[in-house]
Each structure stands twice: as C-alpha cells, then as structure tokens.
Design a protein around this motif. Structure first.
Motif, short mmCIF file in Angstrom:
data_model
loop_
_atom_site.label_atom_id
_atom_site.label_comp_id
_atom_site.label_asym_id
_atom_site.label_seq_id
_atom_site.Cartn_x
_atom_site.Cartn_y
_atom_site.Cartn_z
N MET A 44 36.97 -40.92 -6.43
CA MET A 44 36.72 -39.48 -6.47
C MET A 44 35.23 -39.16 -6.61
O MET A 44 34.75 -38.16 -6.07
N ASP A 45 34.49 -40.00 -7.33
CA ASP A 45 33.06 -39.72 -7.51
C ASP A 45 32.23 -40.17 -6.32
O ASP A 45 30.99 -40.09 -6.35
N GLU A 46 32.90 -40.61 -5.23
CA GLU A 46 32.19 -41.01 -4.00
C GLU A 46 32.42 -40.03 -2.85
O GLU A 46 32.02 -40.30 -1.72
N ILE A 47 33.04 -38.89 -3.14
CA ILE A 47 33.31 -37.92 -2.07
C ILE A 47 32.03 -37.43 -1.42
O ILE A 47 31.96 -37.24 -0.20
N ASP A 48 30.96 -37.25 -2.20
CA ASP A 48 29.69 -36.81 -1.62
C ASP A 48 29.12 -37.84 -0.66
O ASP A 48 28.37 -37.49 0.26
N LEU A 49 29.45 -39.11 -0.85
CA LEU A 49 29.03 -40.15 0.09
C LEU A 49 29.91 -40.13 1.34
O LEU A 49 29.42 -40.31 2.46
N LEU A 50 31.20 -39.93 1.13
CA LEU A 50 32.14 -39.98 2.24
C LEU A 50 32.03 -38.76 3.16
O LEU A 50 32.17 -38.89 4.39
N PHE A 51 31.78 -37.60 2.59
CA PHE A 51 31.88 -36.36 3.36
C PHE A 51 30.94 -36.34 4.58
O PHE A 51 31.39 -35.97 5.68
N PRO A 52 29.67 -36.71 4.48
CA PRO A 52 28.81 -36.70 5.69
C PRO A 52 29.34 -37.62 6.79
O PRO A 52 29.25 -37.28 7.98
N ALA A 53 29.90 -38.78 6.41
CA ALA A 53 30.47 -39.68 7.41
C ALA A 53 31.70 -39.06 8.05
O ALA A 53 31.92 -39.18 9.26
N ASP A 57 34.18 -22.37 8.33
CA ASP A 57 34.02 -21.80 6.98
C ASP A 57 32.98 -22.56 6.17
O ASP A 57 33.08 -22.65 4.95
N GLY A 58 31.99 -23.10 6.88
CA GLY A 58 30.97 -23.89 6.19
C GLY A 58 31.46 -25.25 5.75
O GLY A 58 30.78 -25.94 4.99
N GLY A 59 32.65 -25.65 6.23
CA GLY A 59 33.18 -26.96 5.89
C GLY A 59 34.03 -27.00 4.63
O GLY A 59 34.48 -28.07 4.23
N ARG A 60 34.31 -25.84 4.03
CA ARG A 60 35.05 -25.84 2.76
C ARG A 60 36.47 -26.40 2.94
O ARG A 60 36.93 -27.20 2.13
N SER A 61 37.17 -25.93 3.98
CA SER A 61 38.54 -26.42 4.17
C SER A 61 38.55 -27.90 4.54
O SER A 61 39.44 -28.65 4.09
N TYR A 62 37.57 -28.34 5.31
CA TYR A 62 37.52 -29.75 5.68
C TYR A 62 37.20 -30.61 4.46
O TYR A 62 37.78 -31.68 4.27
N ARG A 63 36.32 -30.14 3.61
CA ARG A 63 36.02 -30.89 2.39
C ARG A 63 37.25 -30.99 1.49
O ARG A 63 37.50 -32.03 0.88
N ARG A 64 38.05 -29.91 1.44
CA ARG A 64 39.29 -29.97 0.66
C ARG A 64 40.22 -31.04 1.23
O ARG A 64 40.88 -31.76 0.47
N ARG A 65 40.29 -31.10 2.55
CA ARG A 65 41.13 -32.11 3.19
C ARG A 65 40.66 -33.52 2.84
O ARG A 65 41.46 -34.39 2.48
N LEU A 83 42.68 -36.42 0.55
CA LEU A 83 42.96 -37.79 0.99
C LEU A 83 42.44 -38.82 -0.01
O LEU A 83 43.10 -39.83 -0.29
N VAL A 84 41.27 -38.57 -0.57
CA VAL A 84 40.73 -39.48 -1.58
C VAL A 84 41.62 -39.48 -2.82
O VAL A 84 41.96 -40.53 -3.37
N ARG A 85 42.01 -38.28 -3.25
CA ARG A 85 42.85 -38.16 -4.45
C ARG A 85 44.19 -38.87 -4.25
O ARG A 85 44.73 -39.46 -5.19
N ALA A 86 44.72 -38.82 -3.04
CA ALA A 86 46.01 -39.45 -2.75
C ALA A 86 45.89 -40.95 -2.47
O ALA A 86 46.89 -41.59 -2.14
N ARG A 87 44.69 -41.50 -2.57
CA ARG A 87 44.44 -42.93 -2.32
C ARG A 87 44.79 -43.28 -0.88
O ARG A 87 45.43 -44.28 -0.59
N ALA A 117 38.09 -44.91 7.28
CA ALA A 117 39.38 -44.65 7.92
C ALA A 117 40.27 -43.98 6.90
O ALA A 117 40.08 -44.17 5.68
N GLU A 118 41.23 -43.19 7.38
CA GLU A 118 42.15 -42.53 6.48
C GLU A 118 43.59 -42.70 6.95
O GLU A 118 43.85 -42.81 8.15
N LEU A 119 44.49 -42.72 5.99
CA LEU A 119 45.91 -42.59 6.30
C LEU A 119 46.19 -41.10 6.32
O LEU A 119 46.59 -40.50 5.33
N ALA A 120 45.98 -40.50 7.47
CA ALA A 120 46.03 -39.04 7.57
C ALA A 120 47.45 -38.51 7.45
O ALA A 120 47.66 -37.37 7.03
#
Length: 279
Positions: free
Chosen positions: A145-154, A171-179, A183-187, A202-205
């Motif tokens: 969870m503390d690596e979201i700022d690293l993951l988000f630009p990628a 919307d400035g990326g707010r909804s995408y950042r929530r998504r 995914l990070v929270r859900a492992r 990669a994600e298990l979308a």
C-alpha cells in the motif's frame, strides 16, 4: 418493428444468468466478477444485464454499463441486442468480448453510436492452467500500500500506451487512482521495482472462481528487449495459480508480437479471439 426476445434481467433470474456465464468462463469473466460482487440490481451494479431467449431459457447475455459485453451471443442474439441498444444513447466507453459478437454488434450499432476511436478486430484470448517451465523472477512481488505512488505513474504510462488516451483526462486521474489502489489493497497488483522505479507491472484485473484475468502487463521502455518479461510473467502466474484461481487468462492485440512470444513461452494456449471497439 418486430418484437425481439430481449429483456432486462433481475436478481430473480440470477441462476439462469450464472449458467450462461459458466458456458464461457474466460470470455465472460468481467461480467461474472461484477455480478458475483453486486448482483443484478442495476442501481448497485452500475449497469444492466439483458437476456436473450424465452422466459424458460436464457440463451445469451449482454452487459451494458461502462463497457458493453455480449456473452454466448450468436447472430440472432446479436441482432436482437443491437435492436434494443440502438434505440438508446451510448453510455459505454468500449464494446469488448468474443470477436464475432462484438463485431456483429458494432456493424449494427455504428450508425447509431459511431464513430469509434479504434476498432481492434483480433485480440487472441489465451489461457494457462499451470506454472510455466521458465525460471520465476523472485523480484516480482505484490505491491504494498505504501508503494502506490511508485506504481501509479507506471500504471498511467501503461494505460496511455495501450488505450491511446491518458486516464488523467476525465477527472484528473482520481477514479483511475482509486482503481489502482483497490487492486493493491486486494493483493492483485504485482511489480518489480528497481531503485524506486517500477520496471515491470501486471494486475489481476478480474477474478472469478474459474480464472484470474491478467491486464496491465507492462515493461518500462528502457528495460524492454532484455528478456525479463517471461520470468516476470511466470512469477505472477505462479502466485495467481497458487493463491487466487485455477487458471490465468488474458487477451492481447494480435499485432503485439513481442508480448505474444512471451505468453507462448509461458505456456498460454489459445481460447478464441476477442475484439474491442473503443470510443
């Protein structure tokens, strides 16, 4: 106008809906996950599901929400869904699913909903049931969870490259950042991070009882061509198969030759073809 056997389905027909979804578990995964989470009440699910067939027998489905997805839809069902949907304004950002059904819908809906921004007519649908016989990259792991700022630009770079528009526009990326955060929270988000930079992700979308669908597979441009993708994918597949679902699936653009080579090395087999219409 002839009446067609299409109707919006409700929670009372959930069993019939799930039986259709189970007939095509890989292509129907996105719809199946949403229904498992939210049911068939449109106000909860942020979409509607239409059924084709008699009251006694639902034969085909069409999910209508942010995406439009036909499921088990032959030509008569496609024609009926198109007639129903063509009377409405477009609300979806894409039409995605089995190629024959998607392209059949688009042929009928394009005069009502066009033009499309892009039509991807052949996206091989691939499935794997076992960990590939290639070395696993031990540096690929779940994102914290503390690596979201690293993951988000990628994630933004991947989305922009793949879809052709930035997820920051609407919307400035707010909804995408929530998504991404969800995914990070859900492992369900994986990465290899080197010196504070995500070089693979990669994600298990989508996750159902049948499959974990991989999306967002991306290698940083400076790291491409070094042969790291297969081992990284193998690590993701190993964890997903051991922890999440009995199969791993994905769909890929037919022209993405490099990615298709990686998926072939990782033991994916063909399970048909998708198509996507992007607006």
């Amino acid at each position: 106008m002839l009446m067609v056997p299409v109707r919006q389905l409700g929670e009372g027909e959930r069993g019939a809906v799930e039986r259709v979804l189970d007939q095509d578990p890989y292509a129907a995964a996105q719809v199946a996950e949403r229904i498992a989470a939210h049911g068939l009440s449109s106000w909860r699910a942020e979409g509607r599901i239409f059924g084709y067939g008699s009251r006694r027998q639902v034969e085909s489905l069409c999910w209508s929400g942010g995406h439009l997805t036909p499921v088990c839809a032959g030509k008569p069902a496609v024609a009926a869904f198109a007639e129903r949907l063509g009377a409405e304004e477009r609300i979806c950002s894409s039409i995605v699913g089995r190629a024959e059904a998607v392209l059949g819908l688009w042929e009928r809906l394009s005069t009502h909903w066009g033009p499309a921004r892009d039509v991807r007519e052949n996206q091989p649908l691939l499935v794997a049931e076992s960990t590939p016989d290639v070395p696993l990259d031990p540096r690929v792991r779940l994102v914290a969870m503390d690596e979201i700022d690293l993951l988000f630009p990628a994630a933004v770079a991947m989305y922009t490259e793949e879809v052709g528009v930035s997820p920051l526009v609407e919307d400035g990326g707010r909804s995408y950042r929530r998504r991404v955060t969800d995914l990070v929270r859900a492992r369900r988000a994986y990465a290899r991070i080197v010196d504070g930079e995500v070089i693979f992700k990669a994600e298990l979308a989508v996750v159902t009882r049948h499959t974990a669908q991989l999306q967002g597979v991306w290698v940083a441009p400076a790291w491409r061509g070094r042969g790291l993708a297969a081992a990284a994918m193998a690590a993701v597949m190993a964890d997903a198969l051991a922890r999440v679902a009995p199969t791993v699936s994905l769909y890929v653009n037919d022209y993405n030759v490099a990615a298709r080579r990686v998926y072939d090395r990782c033991g994916f087999r063909a399970a048909g073809a998708f198509a996507t219409v992007l607006f």
